[in-house]
Design a protein around this motif. Structure first.
Motif, PDB file in Angstrom:
ATOM      1  N   ILE A  20       0.830  -1.205   0.000  1.00  0.00           N
ATOM      2  CA  ILE A  20       0.000   0.000   0.000  1.00  0.00           C
ATOM      3  C   ILE A  20       0.867   1.258   0.000  1.00  0.00           C
ATOM      4  CG2 ILE A  20      -1.607   1.345   1.400  1.00  0.00           C
ATOM      5  CD1 ILE A  20      -2.787  -1.436   2.281  1.00  0.00           C
ATOM      6  N   VAL A  21       1.838   1.317   0.917  1.00  0.00           N
ATOM      7  CA  VAL A  21       2.683   2.505   1.004  1.00  0.00           C
ATOM      8  C   VAL A  21       3.529   2.653  -0.260  1.00  0.00           C
ATOM      9  CG1 VAL A  21       4.538   3.641   2.304  1.00  0.00           C
ATOM     10  CG2 VAL A  21       2.682   2.492   3.529  1.00  0.00           C
ATOM     11  N   ASP A  22       4.088   1.546  -0.740  1.00  0.00           N
ATOM     12  CA  ASP A  22       4.906   1.601  -1.963  1.00  0.00           C
ATOM     13  C   ASP A  22       4.072   2.029  -3.171  1.00  0.00           C
ATOM     14  OD1 ASP A  22       7.036   0.806  -0.421  1.00  0.00           O
ATOM     15  OD2 ASP A  22       7.140  -1.230  -1.240  1.00  0.00           O
ATOM     16  N   ASP A  23       2.855   1.533  -3.258  1.00  0.00           N
ATOM     17  CA  ASP A  23       1.981   1.939  -4.372  1.00  0.00           C
ATOM     18  C   ASP A  23       1.700   3.437  -4.313  1.00  0.00           C
ATOM     19  OD1 ASP A  23       1.911  -0.584  -5.445  1.00  0.00           O
ATOM     20  OD2 ASP A  23      -0.162  -1.011  -4.908  1.00  0.00           O
ATOM     21  N   TRP A  25       3.771   5.717  -2.978  1.00  0.00           N
ATOM     22  CA  TRP A  25       5.034   6.356  -3.350  1.00  0.00           C
ATOM     23  C   TRP A  25       5.264   6.302  -4.857  1.00  0.00           C
ATOM     24  CZ3 TRP A  25       8.361   3.847   1.062  1.00  0.00           C
ATOM     25  CH2 TRP A  25       8.220   4.612   2.226  1.00  0.00           C
ATOM     26  N   ASN A  26       4.765   5.242  -5.506  1.00  0.00           N
ATOM     27  CA  ASN A  26       4.923   5.084  -6.955  1.00  0.00           C
ATOM     28  C   ASN A  26       3.741   5.658  -7.739  1.00  0.00           C
ATOM     29  OD1 ASN A  26       7.427   3.752  -6.729  1.00  0.00           O
ATOM     30  ND2 ASN A  26       6.395   1.825  -6.283  1.00  0.00           N
ATOM     31  N   ASP A  27       2.896   6.433  -7.072  1.00  0.00           N
ATOM     32  CA  ASP A  27       1.748   7.104  -7.688  1.00  0.00           C
ATOM     33  C   ASP A  27       0.749   6.149  -8.327  1.00  0.00           C
ATOM     34  OD1 ASP A  27       2.613   9.687  -6.958  1.00  0.00           O
ATOM     35  OD2 ASP A  27       3.974   9.736  -8.676  1.00  0.00           O
ATOM     36  N   LYS A  28       0.619   4.948  -7.761  1.00  0.00           N
ATOM     37  CA  LYS A  28      -0.382   4.006  -8.256  1.00  0.00           C
ATOM     38  C   LYS A  28      -1.717   4.171  -7.543  1.00  0.00           C
ATOM     39  CE  LYS A  28       2.920   0.514  -9.692  1.00  0.00           C
ATOM     40  NZ  LYS A  28       3.452  -0.841  -9.458  1.00  0.00           N
ATOM     41  N   MET A  34      -4.560   5.398   0.273  1.00  0.00           N
ATOM     42  CA  MET A  34      -3.589   4.822   1.196  1.00  0.00           C
ATOM     43  C   MET A  34      -4.089   4.964   2.633  1.00  0.00           C
ATOM     44  SD  MET A  34       0.387   5.862   1.995  1.00  0.00           S
ATOM     45  CE  MET A  34      -0.063   7.518   2.504  1.00  0.00           C
ATOM     46  N   ILE A  35      -4.559   6.142   2.988  1.00  0.00           N
ATOM     47  CA  ILE A  35      -5.057   6.393   4.342  1.00  0.00           C
ATOM     48  C   ILE A  35      -6.225   5.459   4.657  1.00  0.00           C
ATOM     49  CG2 ILE A  35      -6.272   8.100   5.767  1.00  0.00           C
ATOM     50  CD1 ILE A  35      -4.471  10.240   4.335  1.00  0.00           C
ATOM     51  N   ASP A  36      -7.168   5.340   3.734  1.00  0.00           N
ATOM     52  CA  ASP A  36      -8.333   4.473   3.944  1.00  0.00           C
ATOM     53  C   ASP A  36      -7.922   3.015   4.117  1.00  0.00           C
ATOM     54  OD1 ASP A  36      -9.912   6.726   3.724  1.00  0.00           O
ATOM     55  OD2 ASP A  36     -10.501   6.320   1.639  1.00  0.00           O
ATOM     56  N   TYR A  37      -6.984   2.540   3.265  1.00  0.00           N
ATOM     57  CA  TYR A  37      -6.530   1.146   3.348  1.00  0.00           C
ATOM     58  C   TYR A  37      -5.835   0.868   4.677  1.00  0.00           C
ATOM     59  CZ  TYR A  37      -7.309   0.510  -1.719  1.00  0.00           C
ATOM     60  OH  TYR A  37      -7.858   0.409  -2.964  1.00  0.00           O
ATOM     61  N   ILE A  38      -4.935   1.764   5.093  1.00  0.00           N
ATOM     62  CA  ILE A  38      -4.192   1.549   6.333  1.00  0.00           C
ATOM     63  C   ILE A  38      -5.147   1.546   7.531  1.00  0.00           C
ATOM     64  CG2 ILE A  38      -2.466   2.539   7.910  1.00  0.00           C
ATOM     65  CD1 ILE A  38      -1.191   1.274   5.437  1.00  0.00           C
ATOM     66  N   ILE A  59       6.020  -6.668  12.300  1.00  0.00           N
ATOM     67  CA  ILE A  59       5.645  -5.473  11.531  1.00  0.00           C
ATOM     68  C   ILE A  59       6.840  -4.519  11.447  1.00  0.00           C
ATOM     69  CG2 ILE A  59       4.159  -3.422  11.516  1.00  0.00           C
ATOM     70  CD1 ILE A  59       2.585  -5.839  10.687  1.00  0.00           C
ATOM     71  N   GLN A  60       7.528  -4.303  12.567  1.00  0.00           N
ATOM     72  CA  GLN A  60       8.691  -3.421  12.566  1.00  0.00           C
ATOM     73  C   GLN A  60       9.769  -3.926  11.623  1.00  0.00           C
ATOM     74  OE1 GLN A  60      10.275  -2.355  16.448  1.00  0.00           O
ATOM     75  NE2 GLN A  60       8.242  -2.539  17.341  1.00  0.00           N
ATOM     76  N   GLN A  61      10.060  -5.229  11.693  1.00  0.00           N
ATOM     77  CA  GLN A  61      11.129  -5.798  10.880  1.00  0.00           C
ATOM     78  C   GLN A  61      10.782  -5.769   9.396  1.00  0.00           C
ATOM     79  OE1 GLN A  61      11.437  -9.688  12.611  1.00  0.00           O
ATOM     80  NE2 GLN A  61      12.901  -9.026  14.179  1.00  0.00           N
ATOM     81  N   GLN A  62       9.554  -6.094   9.062  1.00  0.00           N
ATOM     82  CA  GLN A  62       9.164  -6.218   7.656  1.00  0.00           C
ATOM     83  C   GLN A  62       8.910  -4.869   6.990  1.00  0.00           C
ATOM     84  OE1 GLN A  62       8.669  -9.371   5.922  1.00  0.00           O
ATOM     85  NE2 GLN A  62       9.829 -10.075   7.675  1.00  0.00           N
ATOM     86  N   CYS A  63       8.367  -3.916   7.737  1.00  0.00           N
ATOM     87  CA  CYS A  63       7.952  -2.650   7.130  1.00  0.00           C
ATOM     88  C   CYS A  63       9.034  -1.577   7.155  1.00  0.00           C
ATOM     89  CB  CYS A  63       6.695  -2.118   7.818  1.00  0.00           C
ATOM     90  SG  CYS A  63       5.266  -3.185   7.579  1.00  0.00           S
ATOM     91  N   GLY A  64       9.815  -1.534   8.190  1.00  0.00           N
ATOM     92  CA  GLY A  64      10.869  -0.535   8.270  1.00  0.00           C
ATOM     93  C   GLY A  64      10.374   0.809   8.791  1.00  0.00           C
ATOM     94  N   LYS A  65      11.349   1.652   9.165  1.00  0.00           N
ATOM     95  CA  LYS A  65      11.033   2.913   9.839  1.00  0.00           C
ATOM     96  C   LYS A  65      10.275   3.900   8.961  1.00  0.00           C
ATOM     97  CE  LYS A  65      14.786   2.902  13.161  1.00  0.00           C
ATOM     98  NZ  LYS A  65      16.046   3.497  13.585  1.00  0.00           N
TER      99      LYS A  65
END
Length: 79
Positions: A20-23, A25-28, A34-38, A59-65
């Motif tokens: 979701i976050v990457d999409d 950032w990539n304007d998809k 994004m806000i609604d999905y999260i 979640i911390q390990q997989q998603c990153g800061k």
């Protein structure tokens, strides 16, 4: 983009958050999408997202800061 609301494992949930976050950032997807999905993911999987006063370890390990900073702002979490 299709996003499931319920996830079996924390790893599956982390992958969904990353996508979701990457999409965004990539304007998809738009910022509002994004806000609604999260928010929907957190609402339907609260125990897999946060334990006590922090994100779960997986979640911390997989998603990153960088991604989690965005998630914290969306969910109005401050820990």
């Amino acid at each position: 983009m299709e996003v499931k609301l319920f996830y079996r494992t924390q790893r599956d949930l982390a992958s969904a958050v990353n996508k979701i976050v990457d999409d965004h950032w990539n304007d998809k997807i738009s910022e509002q999408q994004m806000i609604d999905y999260i928010k929907a993911l957190h609402e339907n999987n609260p125990n897999k997202f946060v334990k006590g006063e922090k994100f779960t370890t997986i979640i911390q390990q997989q998603c990153g800061k960088r991604r989690l900073e965005i998630v914290k702002k969306i969910l109005n979490i401050d820990f």
